[in-house]
Design a protein around this motif. Sequence first.
Motif, PDB file in Angstrom:
ATOM      1  N   GLY A 182      13.532  97.287  47.881  1.00  0.00           N
ATOM      2  CA  GLY A 182      12.312  96.594  48.272  1.00  0.00           C
ATOM      3  C   GLY A 182      11.745  95.746  47.153  1.00  0.00           C
ATOM      4  N   GLN A 183      10.451  95.772  47.017  1.00  0.00           N
ATOM      5  CA  GLN A 183       9.753  94.923  46.048  1.00  0.00           C
ATOM      6  C   GLN A 183       9.236  95.748  44.881  1.00  0.00           C
ATOM      7  N   LEU A 184       9.295  95.157  43.684  1.00  0.00           N
ATOM      8  CA  LEU A 184       8.684  95.755  42.504  1.00  0.00           C
ATOM      9  C   LEU A 184       7.493  94.899  42.091  1.00  0.00           C
ATOM     10  N   ARG A 185       6.347  95.536  41.950  1.00  0.00           N
ATOM     11  CA  ARG A 185       5.141  94.846  41.493  1.00  0.00           C
ATOM     12  C   ARG A 185       4.782  95.382  40.111  1.00  0.00           C
ATOM     13  N   ILE A 186       4.684  94.480  39.136  1.00  0.00           N
ATOM     14  CA  ILE A 186       4.285  94.845  37.786  1.00  0.00           C
ATOM     15  C   ILE A 186       2.910  94.246  37.531  1.00  0.00           C
ATOM     16  N   ALA A 187       1.909  95.109  37.391  1.00  0.00           N
ATOM     17  CA  ALA A 187       0.545  94.668  37.109  1.00  0.00           C
ATOM     18  C   ALA A 187       0.272  94.854  35.626  1.00  0.00           C
ATOM     19  N   ALA A 205       7.189  91.660  30.531  1.00  0.00           N
ATOM     20  CA  ALA A 205       7.113  91.968  31.961  1.00  0.00           C
ATOM     21  C   ALA A 205       7.977  91.012  32.776  1.00  0.00           C
ATOM     22  N   ARG A 206       8.002  89.734  32.406  1.00  0.00           N
ATOM     23  CA  ARG A 206       8.833  88.759  33.126  1.00  0.00           C
ATOM     24  C   ARG A 206      10.312  89.093  32.954  1.00  0.00           C
ATOM     25  N   LEU A 207      10.700  89.501  31.756  1.00  0.00           N
ATOM     26  CA  LEU A 207      12.099  89.882  31.536  1.00  0.00           C
ATOM     27  C   LEU A 207      12.447  91.149  32.314  1.00  0.00           C
ATOM     28  N   ILE A 208      11.525  92.098  32.352  1.00  0.00           N
ATOM     29  CA  ILE A 208      11.755  93.332  33.107  1.00  0.00           C
ATOM     30  C   ILE A 208      11.878  93.031  34.597  1.00  0.00           C
ATOM     31  N   ALA A 209      11.066  92.111  35.101  1.00  0.00           N
ATOM     32  CA  ALA A 209      11.166  91.722  36.511  1.00  0.00           C
ATOM     33  C   ALA A 209      12.538  91.132  36.819  1.00  0.00           C
ATOM     34  N   SER A 210      13.054  90.336  35.901  1.00  0.00           N
ATOM     35  CA  SER A 210      14.384  89.763  36.066  1.00  0.00           C
ATOM     36  C   SER A 210      15.452  90.856  36.107  1.00  0.00           C
ATOM     37  N   LEU A 211      15.346  91.814  35.203  1.00  0.00           N
ATOM     38  CA  LEU A 211      16.294  92.928  35.180  1.00  0.00           C
ATOM     39  C   LEU A 211      16.207  93.745  36.473  1.00  0.00           C
ATOM     40  N   ALA A 220      10.533  90.674  42.871  1.00  0.00           N
ATOM     41  CA  ALA A 220       9.733  91.183  41.762  1.00  0.00           C
ATOM     42  C   ALA A 220       8.534  90.272  41.557  1.00  0.00           C
ATOM     43  N   VAL A 221       7.376  90.865  41.395  1.00  0.00           N
ATOM     44  CA  VAL A 221       6.136  90.114  41.212  1.00  0.00           C
ATOM     45  C   VAL A 221       5.457  90.598  39.938  1.00  0.00           C
ATOM     46  N   VAL A 222       5.059  89.659  39.097  1.00  0.00           N
ATOM     47  CA  VAL A 222       4.312  89.976  37.886  1.00  0.00           C
ATOM     48  C   VAL A 222       2.892  89.435  38.050  1.00  0.00           C
ATOM     49  N   GLN A 223       1.909  90.300  37.861  1.00  0.00           N
ATOM     50  CA  GLN A 223       0.515  89.885  37.974  1.00  0.00           C
ATOM     51  C   GLN A 223      -0.243  90.328  36.723  1.00  0.00           C
ATOM     52  N   ALA A 224      -1.178  89.513  36.290  1.00  0.00           N
ATOM     53  CA  ALA A 224      -2.000  89.867  35.133  1.00  0.00           C
ATOM     54  C   ALA A 224      -3.447  90.060  35.579  1.00  0.00           C
ATOM     55  N   TYR A 225      -4.085  91.098  35.029  1.00  0.00           N
ATOM     56  CA  TYR A 225      -5.471  91.416  35.367  1.00  0.00           C
ATOM     57  C   TYR A 225      -6.312  91.465  34.096  1.00  0.00           C
ATOM     58  N   VAL A 237      -5.784  87.297  37.187  1.00  0.00           N
ATOM     59  CA  VAL A 237      -5.884  85.990  36.545  1.00  0.00           C
ATOM     60  C   VAL A 237      -4.561  85.238  36.542  1.00  0.00           C
ATOM     61  N   TYR A 238      -3.489  85.892  36.974  1.00  0.00           N
ATOM     62  CA  TYR A 238      -2.168  85.246  36.941  1.00  0.00           C
ATOM     63  C   TYR A 238      -1.247  85.996  37.884  1.00  0.00           C
ATOM     64  N   SER A 239      -0.396  85.279  38.581  1.00  0.00           N
ATOM     65  CA  SER A 239       0.585  85.911  39.460  1.00  0.00           C
ATOM     66  C   SER A 239       1.830  85.048  39.534  1.00  0.00           C
ATOM     67  N   GLU A 240       2.977  85.685  39.459  1.00  0.00           N
ATOM     68  CA  GLU A 240       4.245  84.963  39.523  1.00  0.00           C
ATOM     69  C   GLU A 240       5.271  85.799  40.272  1.00  0.00           C
ATOM     70  N   GLU A 241       5.961  85.183  41.185  1.00  0.00           N
ATOM     71  CA  GLU A 241       7.076  85.835  41.869  1.00  0.00           C
ATOM     72  C   GLU A 241       8.364  85.448  41.160  1.00  0.00           C
ATOM     73  N   VAL A 242       9.038  86.423  40.614  1.00  0.00           N
ATOM     74  CA  VAL A 242      10.316  86.182  39.941  1.00  0.00           C
ATOM     75  C   VAL A 242      11.408  86.300  40.998  1.00  0.00           C
ATOM     76  N   THR A 243      12.033  85.189  41.324  1.00  0.00           N
ATOM     77  CA  THR A 243      12.951  85.141  42.467  1.00  0.00           C
ATOM     78  C   THR A 243      14.421  85.234  42.096  1.00  0.00           C
ATOM     79  N   HIS A 244      14.736  85.053  40.813  1.00  0.00           N
ATOM     80  CA  HIS A 244      16.140  85.119  40.415  1.00  0.00           C
ATOM     81  C   HIS A 244      16.236  85.529  38.949  1.00  0.00           C
ATOM     82  N   ILE A 245      17.420  85.905  38.538  1.00  0.00           N
ATOM     83  CA  ILE A 245      17.660  86.356  37.169  1.00  0.00           C
ATOM     84  C   ILE A 245      17.308  85.248  36.190  1.00  0.00           C
TER      85      ILE A 245
END
Length: 416
Positions: A182-187, A205-211, A220-225, A237-245
């Motif tokens: 499924g999906q991994l969300r990293i806040a 966090a972006r590198l971990i999302a890629s892995l 994988a989604v990386v969000q900053a709070y 304050v920031y959100s990015e969907e990491v779609t590929h390695i």
Amino acid sequence: MEIWRHAALLSSTVAVCRIARRTAMGTKSLYLATWGNPLEWLAVEYQCGGGERRSGFASVVCAEADRYVVYVLDSVITASGGGQGRPPNRDAVEAARSAGLSVDEKDGRVAISPPQCEGWRRYVREYIGALARRAGVEASVVATAAVGRLGGRLYRGTPDLVLSELIHGLWREVEALGPPSGQLRIAVDVTHGVNFMPTVALWAARLIASLALAAGYEKAVVQAYNATPGEWHYVKVYSEEVTHIQFPRPPARPAPRALYYGAPLHYAHLCREEAEPPDPTRHPQCNGAEVHYPTPHVKPLDLYEAILTKAACPQTPPTLRQLMQWHLVKALAPTARRVVEHELNNIANRAQAINKCTKLADLLPYAADDPQPCRDDNRNFVAHAGLLASHTTICPHGDDHQLIIDIEKTKPCLEK
């Protein structure tokens, strides 16, 4: 200086430990907070959204996740707080005592320190773990080397060591979430991080999302709070969907270079030849007022590539059907993915006609013979997902087919 340094002074008698919960069906969530010096945090009431208010000495009171992680520099146990009419965070003081740290209180100011250099990181984990429990969560602690002059000591860490230790620690936390699906969300909560910590945490966090995508997560989604000063709104304050390695640079090793060029079958062969990722952890060593760390044997991006190499490595090379269904193909960059899918579909459409091992040069009508591949460049290699017609054989394999590549002849294509 700590970014928007604050938090609420919350008695441990009223802190209620929250059980981690899934944020959504099919989603696993990892909460990562950067913590600077908790001794300095003040009392506030956080506005967590939806009209809900929660008191606590850190913004973690607003977070809901499957797994909580606190990232600290190991200098955190040589900090001080309070003074000039401003009381120290009593929860932090009591957590320090419970962890066995030396606590010196004088004139309203508190300074903490490890009683000895041996076991430094253990003291860090016990202190921050105890403090997180006072905030109401059970959290893992990732500690990295510190850099600069802090708490009366000069820390001789390096940026490379800091990032390597953080990548290694965070990846272990993602693995602890269980089998990827499924999906991994990293806040990433950067409310309390000091100077470079929020930047390093977001980059890691972006590198971990890629892995995570390579390992098998579909998304994988990386969000900053952060919590706004004065009003203490806990906001994204920031959100990015990491779609590929991700490849921050052209990889140095053959196996990740195969993914970089979109040659998954080469990756499947080469990844099994690579060593397991090294542990970059370097424990502090005291030399008077200086804290040293042994020289790391791995650079951050080398470590990232080593983890990537093993994240999706199969025990045996996949068959044609397995290649067509492999999650790793879906995790490649969009152009590479389309090339791989196109090549595999062409091969599959013609494979049913064979009853013996056949070279692709004899199976595909458009294939060109190339006895010495990649003499000048690797364009043909990339254009055909590494499946060079003169150096790839397809064989019947039960009700499926096996693709056999000439690794020795085609491996130089990964060096271009």
